[in-house]
Design a protein around this motif. Structure first.
Motif, PDB file in Angstrom:
ATOM      1  N   CYS A  89      72.398  75.872  37.067  1.00 34.67           N
ATOM      2  CA  CYS A  89      71.606  75.127  36.091  1.00 34.67           C
ATOM      3  C   CYS A  89      70.123  75.317  36.383  1.00 34.67           C
ATOM      4  N   ASP A  97      73.496  79.077  33.483  1.00 33.84           N
ATOM      5  CA  ASP A  97      74.607  78.701  32.607  1.00 33.84           C
ATOM      6  C   ASP A  97      74.214  77.572  31.667  1.00 33.84           C
ATOM      7  N   ALA A  98      73.358  76.683  32.153  1.00 36.00           N
ATOM      8  CA  ALA A  98      72.940  75.532  31.362  1.00 36.00           C
ATOM      9  C   ALA A  98      71.499  75.192  31.691  1.00 36.00           C
ATOM     10  N   ARG A 111      72.370  77.592  19.216  1.00 34.72           N
ATOM     11  CA  ARG A 111      73.594  76.830  19.480  1.00 34.72           C
ATOM     12  C   ARG A 111      73.991  75.920  18.316  1.00 34.72           C
ATOM     13  N   LYS A 146      72.194  78.498  24.998  1.00 33.19           N
ATOM     14  CA  LYS A 146      72.680  77.830  26.204  1.00 33.19           C
ATOM     15  C   LYS A 146      72.795  76.326  25.981  1.00 33.19           C
ATOM     16  N   PRO A 147      73.805  75.698  26.556  1.00 31.80           N
ATOM     17  CA  PRO A 147      73.922  74.243  26.434  1.00 31.80           C
ATOM     18  C   PRO A 147      72.781  73.544  27.156  1.00 31.80           C
ATOM     19  N   ALA A 157      76.367  67.514  33.443  1.00 33.09           N
ATOM     20  CA  ALA A 157      76.313  68.972  33.329  1.00 33.09           C
ATOM     21  C   ALA A 157      77.723  69.563  33.276  1.00 33.09           C
ATOM     22  N   LEU A 208      79.080  68.921  29.847  1.00 36.14           N
ATOM     23  CA  LEU A 208      78.387  69.766  28.887  1.00 36.14           C
ATOM     24  C   LEU A 208      78.980  71.169  28.855  1.00 36.14           C
ATOM     25  N   LEU A 209      79.313  71.699  30.023  1.00 32.04           N
ATOM     26  CA  LEU A 209      79.846  73.055  30.133  1.00 32.04           C
ATOM     27  C   LEU A 209      81.371  73.088  30.015  1.00 32.04           C
TER      28      LEU A 209
END
Length: 408
Positions: A48, A141-142, A222, A243-244, A318, A321-322
């Motif tokens: 992250c 990734d986020a 997104r 990306k989230p 997080a 979220l993912l």
């Protein structure tokens, strides 16, 4: 004997925390001990990136969640190089399993946190430290987007006043502009091929065109990506706004439990996005991080009315979220947590430990976490008929305690 060394049938005693080989390894591998794994181990590590305008509290927050120390100074760009730290994911289930199994060690899963340099208007064109900032985001990734949601005349704001929604839009616009450059360049490459009917080019052109339309309207990628879109294709584009995002509102101490009006403004502003909003108090988190014992931290949290540190809340948010989940291996050598994506099958989950486990998967033995705890371990679960044998189609559930059999 040489032929026997070339192939092995391995029963992975994940419940017993070791690998037991029913045929011999090579002599060299055998001498490396029971925990040696040949090359092929996979990683499901979560990375992250913490972003935000200068002086919103992101470096202070980073210092709270990581043993690494960024320079928390009251001026822009104090974090010139991304500072990276590895933190453990809090999960009380690990301790509960360990109380039953009594392992030699406990290994939680981890998250990699990157504190990325500050950003100002014009970053997409290289202003401030923009280009470096944008490049570092692509590797994550986020995105953990820290927003200043507190008033303090002693902490300067780059735009002269506190307005978290405006601050959010500054970064959004810069990321969208950079993505627009990327999308338009890719559209030029595939447009001719799509016009003559080439299937793959047409798929790319249609998705890119839809994203371009959103970006031109000031919306992130997104917001228009659907479950029907190919994730691999989207990853190929490496778009920043796909990306989230987890919006982390940094509030003053008096708002640590309930939040404040700034937080509500942020929630309204992101209501149409596929994003999460939480609030923490970086100053309180810094104080918690400096405490020596768990008892001291628990008393402090109780006194201020918090159930858990904001850092824990951030990590769990997080994960949600993912769309990640955790399964466990539990044995006398170790109790360990493994991170997977929700919806992974048993072979895919096994592959997180080692690629050979997925390639040669035969079956998995599964005990639900609640059954493992209630029945005091593997033996009790097996006696009660709660140990299940699952095949290649089984979708692993969060909290499963697993044991894999495979053949290579």
């Amino acid at each position: 004997m040489a032929a026997a060394l070339s192939t092995v049938l391995c029963e992975v005693e994940a419940m017993k925390g070791q690998i037991r080989w029913s045929a011999s390894l090579s002599e060299q591998d055998y001498l490396r001990g029971p925990f040696y794994r040949p090359s092929g181990k996979k990683s499901m590590g979560l990375k992250c990136g913490i972003v935000g305008l200068p002086n919103v509290g992101k470096s202070t927050l980073f210092n709270c969640v990581s043993s690494a120390k960024a320079q928390a100074a009251n001026f822009p760009f104090c974090t010139i190089e991304p500072n990276t730290g590895i933190i453990t994911v809090p999960d009380p289930r690990l301790n509960a399993l360990a109380e039953i199994v009594n392992p030699q060690r406990i290994l939680p899963t981890t998250v990699e946190i990157v504190d990325i340099a500050g950003l100002v208007k014009g970053a997409s064109k290289g202003e401030g430290l923009g280009n470096q900032f944008l490049g570092n985001i692509r590797e994550c990734d986020a995105i953990l987007h820290v927003l200043r949601c507190f008033d303090d005349p002693n902490v300067v704001h780059v735009d002269g006043s506190v307005d978290p929604v405006r601050d959010k839009e500054v970064i959004d616009i810069e990321l969208q502009l950079k993505d627009l450059e990327t999308v338009e360049a890719r559209l030029k490459k595939v447009e001719k091929q799509a016009q003559i009917g080439e299937k793959e080019a047409k798929r790319r052109f249609e998705l890119l065109s839809r994203i371009r339309e959103a970006l031109l309207k000031g919306e992130s990628a997104r917001t228009v990506v659907t479950a029907n879109d190919d994730p691999a294709l989207l990853n190929e584009f490496q778009l920043l706004t796909s990306k989230p995002v987890l919006y982390v509102c940094n509030v003053e101490e008096k708002s640590a439990v309930t939040g404040n009006a700034y937080v509500e403004l942020v929630r309204k502003a992101v209501a149409a996005e596929d994003a999460e909003v939480i609030f923490v108090t970086a100053a309180i988190e810094a104080e918690i991080a400096s405490m020596e014992t768990a008892e001291e931290r628990d008393m402090f949290l109780l006194d201020i009315g918090l159930k858990e540190p904001g850092v824990n809340k951030l990590i769990h948010a997080a994960y949600d979220l993912l769309k990640l989940a955790t399964y466990f291996t539990a044995g006398v050598q170790e109790v360990r947590a493994w991170t997977i994506h929700q919806g992974m099958t048993a072979p895919q989950a096994a592959g997180v430990i080692h690629s050979d486990f997925e390639k040669g998967f035969i079956r998995g033995e599964v005990i639900a976490y609640a059954d493992f705890i209630a029945l005091k371990g593997e033996a009790g679960a097996k006696a009660a008929g709660k140990l299940r044998v699952e095949g290649k189609e089984y979708v692993v559930k969060d909290g499963d305690v697993m044991h894999f059999l495979f053949n290579v």
